[in-house]
Scaffold this motif. Structure first.
Motif, short mmCIF file in Angstrom:
data_model
loop_
_atom_site.label_atom_id
_atom_site.label_comp_id
_atom_site.label_asym_id
_atom_site.label_seq_id
_atom_site.Cartn_x
_atom_site.Cartn_y
_atom_site.Cartn_z
N GLN A 226 0.63 -1.15 0.09
CA GLN A 226 -0.04 -0.27 -0.11
C GLN A 226 1.12 1.23 0.27
OE1 GLN A 226 -3.62 -0.36 2.59
NE2 GLN A 226 -3.35 -1.62 3.44
N ASP A 227 0.82 2.09 -0.54
CA ASP A 227 0.97 3.47 -0.80
C ASP A 227 2.15 3.48 -1.24
OD1 ASP A 227 -1.47 5.17 -0.73
OD2 ASP A 227 -1.04 4.21 2.17
N ALA A 228 3.15 2.43 -2.15
CA ALA A 228 4.44 2.43 -1.76
C ALA A 228 4.32 2.90 -3.30
CB ALA A 228 4.53 0.95 -2.38
N CYS A 229 6.01 3.08 -3.72
CA CYS A 229 6.54 4.02 -4.76
C CYS A 229 6.81 2.60 -5.73
CB CYS A 229 7.69 4.65 -4.83
SG CYS A 229 8.46 5.44 -6.22
N LEU A 230 6.21 1.92 -7.03
CA LEU A 230 6.72 0.95 -7.64
C LEU A 230 7.07 1.54 -8.95
CD1 LEU A 230 3.86 -1.12 -6.51
CD2 LEU A 230 6.62 -1.13 -5.50
N VAL A 231 7.61 2.58 -9.41
CA VAL A 231 7.20 3.08 -10.77
C VAL A 231 8.15 2.57 -11.12
CG1 VAL A 231 8.09 5.61 -12.27
CG2 VAL A 231 6.56 5.31 -9.91
N ASP A 232 8.34 2.55 -12.15
CA ASP A 232 9.78 1.33 -13.03
C ASP A 232 9.95 -0.15 -13.15
OD1 ASP A 232 9.57 3.46 -15.54
OD2 ASP A 232 11.37 4.29 -14.35
N CYS A 233 9.33 -0.47 -12.10
CA CYS A 233 9.28 -2.02 -11.42
C CYS A 233 8.89 -2.61 -12.21
CB CYS A 233 8.44 -1.72 -10.27
SG CYS A 233 9.20 -1.20 -8.95
N SER A 234 9.79 -3.85 -12.07
CA SER A 234 9.65 -5.42 -13.09
C SER A 234 9.21 -6.57 -11.58
CB SER A 234 10.66 -5.67 -14.24
OG SER A 234 10.13 -6.43 -14.56
N PHE A 235 7.77 -6.31 -12.51
CA PHE A 235 7.12 -8.13 -11.67
C PHE A 235 6.24 -9.01 -12.53
CE2 PHE A 235 5.79 -3.70 -9.04
CZ PHE A 235 6.50 -4.57 -7.95
N CYS A 236 7.56 -8.98 -13.92
CA CYS A 236 6.63 -9.83 -14.56
C CYS A 236 6.99 -11.49 -14.20
CB CYS A 236 8.20 -10.22 -16.50
SG CYS A 236 8.32 -8.83 -16.59
N GLY A 237 5.54 -11.49 -14.52
CA GLY A 237 5.65 -13.79 -13.45
C GLY A 237 5.40 -13.55 -12.37
N ALA A 238 5.27 -12.26 -11.87
CA ALA A 238 5.52 -12.66 -10.20
C ALA A 238 4.05 -12.96 -9.59
CB ALA A 238 5.58 -11.07 -9.74
N ASP A 239 4.32 -13.77 -8.53
CA ASP A 239 2.82 -13.95 -7.69
C ASP A 239 2.06 -12.96 -6.99
OD1 ASP A 239 1.01 -15.07 -6.30
OD2 ASP A 239 1.75 -17.36 -5.83
N LEU A 240 1.04 -12.11 -7.70
CA LEU A 240 0.66 -11.15 -6.45
C LEU A 240 -0.94 -11.48 -5.59
CD1 LEU A 240 2.15 -8.49 -8.42
CD2 LEU A 240 2.44 -8.32 -6.38
N ARG A 241 -1.52 -12.95 -6.18
CA ARG A 241 -2.88 -12.90 -5.51
C ARG A 241 -2.98 -12.55 -3.94
NH1 ARG A 241 -2.46 -19.41 -6.17
NH2 ARG A 241 0.17 -19.04 -5.72
N SER A 242 -3.98 -12.05 -3.96
CA SER A 242 -3.83 -11.46 -2.72
C SER A 242 -3.26 -10.29 -2.82
CB SER A 242 -4.38 -12.00 -1.75
OG SER A 242 -5.24 -13.28 -1.81
N ALA A 243 -2.07 -9.74 -3.33
CA ALA A 243 -1.52 -8.84 -2.79
C ALA A 243 -2.44 -7.10 -2.49
CB ALA A 243 -0.44 -7.95 -3.91
N HIS A 244 -2.35 -6.21 -1.45
CA HIS A 244 -2.26 -5.26 -1.05
C HIS A 244 -1.74 -3.70 -2.31
CE1 HIS A 244 -4.69 -6.96 2.19
NE2 HIS A 244 -4.00 -7.74 2.59
N LEU A 245 -2.27 -3.62 -2.84
CA LEU A 245 -1.41 -2.46 -3.65
C LEU A 245 -2.56 -0.88 -4.04
CD1 LEU A 245 -0.90 -5.09 -6.35
CD2 LEU A 245 0.93 -3.45 -5.69
N GLN A 246 -3.28 -0.80 -2.76
CA GLN A 246 -3.91 0.26 -3.03
C GLN A 246 -3.18 1.23 -2.55
OE1 GLN A 246 -4.11 -2.31 -0.86
NE2 GLN A 246 -6.02 -2.54 0.36
N GLY A 247 -3.27 2.55 -3.40
CA GLY A 247 -2.50 3.72 -3.19
C GLY A 247 -0.69 3.95 -4.22
N ALA A 248 -0.46 2.40 -4.34
CA ALA A 248 0.15 2.06 -4.77
C ALA A 248 0.81 2.83 -6.42
CB ALA A 248 1.00 1.18 -5.17
N ASP A 249 1.62 3.21 -6.68
CA ASP A 249 2.38 3.93 -7.81
C ASP A 249 2.79 2.91 -8.64
OD1 ASP A 249 3.03 5.33 -10.23
OD2 ASP A 249 3.68 7.35 -8.53
N LEU A 250 2.42 2.99 -10.08
CA LEU A 250 2.63 1.18 -10.57
C LEU A 250 2.48 2.09 -12.18
CD1 LEU A 250 -0.02 -1.35 -9.47
CD2 LEU A 250 2.57 -1.90 -9.85
#
Length: 300
Positions: free
Chosen positions: A216-240
């Motif tokens: 939540q609220d993390a800065c994830l700009v320019d991140c690579s999540f290729c093939g990542a397992d984000l099931r049930s992850a909390h990404l509210q307010g994150a900057d993707l």
């Protein structure tokens, strides 16, 4: 091999640029890459009827460097900007060895700019023998912490720029408000980790396990999540913004209020994801699975 007339010679058309190479070059050095999978014989490949070339819709600018890596294992001397472009292509083709090498080069160039770590790898290994490890606010910039068991370690407020966490066990670790810009979490276990408010700009999290992680609220700009397992992850307010989530599994993830400008979600699994009122207008969603996703009020 299906769709390839001469298995000893491969003709490629990368965004209009023509290349010739061999099957061995495309498959031997990086056997787990997308290119190796394409030419494994398990897939039918569409060829140009006149030239016999196989077209890939990517920018061909750096593809010669990719071929040279596959041939010789060498990364060319390029500017930081060009290396980042090459890294983006390596991520797309899932060339894990090349990705690690480019990150290593970029990290080495920044050594003079970044403050030195207060601890060494051996110090961390000694620390993790204890039941509760707290490294809150510690400067660990540039350390190689790959393959260590760092589960439940508290890295909150720490300086973790360009740290190598590849294949580390970080289950339930805490990274609240940590600065982990440019760090490498490739293939790391990050289940139920806390990254609330953390800076992960440009971090590599390809193939990482982030099930139920709190971003939540993390800065994830320019991140690579290729093939990542984000099931049930909390990404509210994150900057993707500009993040690469191609092929990621986001089933049941909560993206309420997340920024997805120019994010790549091609072929991602967004089944039952929470996307209410999210702006998806400039998000790449080709091939994404949205069955059961909550899209009430989403802008598309």
């Amino acid at each position: 091999m299906k769709g390839v007339s001469d298995p000893s010679l491969i003709r490629l058309n990368i965004g209009g640029k023509k290349f010739r190479t061999t099957l061995d070059t495309l498959t031997l050095r990086e056997p787990d890459s997308m290119l190796a999978a394409m030419f494994s014989g398990r897939h039918t490949l569409c060829q140009d009827p006149e030239e016999g070339s196989i077209f890939l819709d990517r920018d061909g600018k750096h593809f010669r460097h990719i071929l040279n890596w596959l041939r010789d294992g060498i990364v060319p001397f390029l500017s930081d900007f060009d290396l980042l472009e090459l890294l983006r292509e390596a991520e797309y083709y899932q060339l894990l060895g090349l990705m690690d090498r480019i990150r290593d080069l970029l990290s080495n160039r920044k050594e003079d700019e970044e403050p030195q770590s207060e601890l060494k790898r051996v110090d961390i290994i000694k620390c993790i023998q204890s039941e509760k490890v707290r490294l809150r606010g510690v400067n660990l910039c540039g350390l190689d912490l790959s393959k260590l068991d760092l589960s439940y370690v508290d890295f909150s407020y720490a300086s973790l720029k360009n740290v190598f966490f590849s294949r580390a066990n970080l289950q339930c670790a805490k990274f609240r408000d940590a600065d982990a810009e440019g760090s490498i979490f490739h293939n790391a276990t990050l289940r139920e980790c806390e990254f609330t408010g953390a800076n992960l700009r440009g971090a590599l999290l390809a193939a990482a396990n982030l099930q139920s992680a709190n971003l939540q609220d993390a800065c994830l700009v320019d991140c690579s999540f290729c093939g990542a397992d984000l099931r049930s992850a909390h990404l509210q307010g994150a900057d993707l913004t500009n993040a690469n989530l191609e092929g990621a599994n986001l089933e049941g993830a909560n993206l309420k209020g997340a920024k997805l400008l120019n994010a790549n979600l091609r072929s991602a699994n967004l089944q039952r994801a929470y996307l209410r009122y999210v702006n998806l207008r400039d998000t790449q969603l080709e091939g994404a699975r949205l069955d059961g996703a909550n899209l009430l009020g989403a802008i598309r």
